[in-house]
Write an enzyme that holds these catalytic residues in place. Structure first.
Site, PDB file in Angstrom:
ATOM      1  N   GLY A 155      32.970  33.119  28.888  1.00 41.09           N
ATOM      2  CA  GLY A 155      34.134  33.914  29.354  1.00 41.09           C
ATOM      3  C   GLY A 155      35.610  33.448  29.134  1.00 41.09           C
TER       4      GLY A 155
ATOM      5  N   TYR B 212      33.977  44.030  42.879  1.00 41.71           N
ATOM      6  CA  TYR B 212      34.403  42.728  42.643  1.00 41.71           C
ATOM      7  C   TYR B 212      34.957  42.030  44.074  1.00 41.71           C
ATOM      8  CZ  TYR B 212      37.058  39.026  40.242  1.00 41.71           C
ATOM      9  OH  TYR B 212      37.562  37.885  39.543  1.00 41.71           O
TER      10      TYR B 212
HETATM   11  C1  AKB Z   1      40.659  40.837  37.343  1.00 45.44           C
HETATM   12  O1  AKB Z   1      41.613  41.513  36.821  1.00 45.44           O
HETATM   13  O2  AKB Z   1      39.593  41.469  37.825  1.00 45.44           O
HETATM   14  C2  AKB Z   1      40.769  39.386  37.284  1.00 45.44           C
HETATM   15  C3  AKB Z   1      40.965  38.820  38.728  1.00 45.44           C
HETATM   16  C4  AKB Z   1      42.311  39.216  39.268  1.00 45.44           C
HETATM   17  O3  AKB Z   1      40.379  38.258  39.248  1.00 45.44           O
HETATM   18  N1  AKB Z   1      41.510  39.279  36.313  1.00 45.44           N
END
Ligand code: AKB
Length: 319
Positions: free
Chosen positions: A11, A142
């Site tokens: 990654g 996320y």
């Molecule tokens: C995203 O944009 O999802 C990542 C983060 C800020 O964790 N780069």
């Protein structure tokens, strides 16, 4: 020398982190794993293990046999891709974390690093200088997985003594690796377009400020956190880490100082709503006082470094 494993080595952060770990500990002491082969020759000098981080049996076998001093568990689905595959994102982000935390609980790993993100914050979090313990209300899968993961890290530390450490990364910008599925990816793509002599269409609004960090700072911060004595680590959820905050138009202006003909168009898409839910800048007092964090590279210097490095890479690919 203590052995190290990086999970998710293919990654964006993985590639840079592996190269830094190899330089610090020697190539032979760093094993790398991923579900796909890392697209970097230097990374592949390390022993590569094909590993699905969600496969409990496979992860436990590797960690029980490897007896690593430190495992950097980076495998995750980021904010933008996660919104397209919410259940897959949750499964990957949580199951893989449990697999590593359980292995550490068994005593097969001494120290674990796990990345969190500014995505733990949400619309009700203050926009400026977000404190360490601000109100969290993540709007993405996320962000929800990172917030839950932070508490699981603290739980494993408090209940089972697992030495797990974490950073809430802002958007990361580097020239050695490609970003993959995040909301902050524009800040890398824009440099590639500029050096290729192409116009760039930005998927965020021109004035959307977000917290960002140059990759070398992020890697150095990660290594410093992992090297700090355990009694300095007061926060076992995840540390706020700040460096700079800028908008797409500020990056574009910076690039135009070097390449006056560079053009940017703006066509905000679904990622704009994610960006809007995140803070603009971060208060990282705790990281500074607990283990000495200090960013070094700000936007003007980063712009010169990025244009120079990507330009050289493009030229050597042509010749
Ligand atoms: C995203 O944009 O999802 C990542 C983060 C800020 O964790 N780069």
């Amino acid at each position: 020398m203590a052995k190290i494993l990086v999970i998710g080595a293919a990654g964006q952060l993985g590639i840079d982190l592996v190269l830094a770990l190899q330089a610090q500990h020697g190539v032979g002491n760093v094993d790398v794993s991923d579900i796909r082969v890392p697209d970097d020759e230097g990374v592949m000098h390390s022993r590569f293990l094909h590993l699905d981080a969600t496969d409990e049996g496979a992860v436990h076998r590797v960690l029980e046999e490897g007896r690593y001093h430190a495992v950097y568990h980076l495998a995750a689905m980021l904010s933008a891709t996660g919104e397209k595959k919410p259940i897959a994102a949750w499964d990957l982000n949580m199951q893989s974390l449990f697999n590593v935390l359980e292995a550490a609980k068994e005593g097969w790993v001494e120290r674990v690093f796990w990345p969190s993100s500014i995505a733990v914050f949400g619309p009700q979090t203050p926009k400026q200088d977000v404190p360490q313990d601000a109100l969290f209300d993540p709007t993405t899968v996320y962000g929800i997985s990172k917030q839950a993961g932070e508490y699981w890290c603290r739980y494993y530390h408090e209940k089972f003594g697992v030495d797990v450490r974490s950073i809430r990364y802002p958007g990361l910008i580097g020239h050695r690796s490609e970003p993959g599925g995040g909301t902050t990816d524009y800040a890398v793509e824009i440099y590639h377009a500029a050096t290729a002599g192409e116009a760039y269409t930005c998927f965020l609004r021109a004035d959307q400020a977000l917290p960002m960090m140059y990759m070398d700072d992020a890697v150095r911060g990660t290594l410093e956190l992992m090297a700090a004595p355990a009694d300095r680590i007061q926060i076992r959820t995840s540390y706020n880490l700040g460096a700079m905050s800028f908008t797409p138009s500020e990056v574009a202006n910076g690039i135009q100082q070097h390449l006056p003909n560079f053009q940017v168009n703006y066509a905000p898409d679904h990622r704009q709503a994610i960006a809007e839910s995140w803070p603009e800048s971060i208060d990282d007092t705790a990281a500074r006082s607990d283990w000495g964090w200090e960013p070094r590279v700000l936007l003007p210097e980063m712009t010169s470094i990025m244009l120079d490095a990507i330009g050289k890479k493009t030229q050597s690919a042509v010749h």
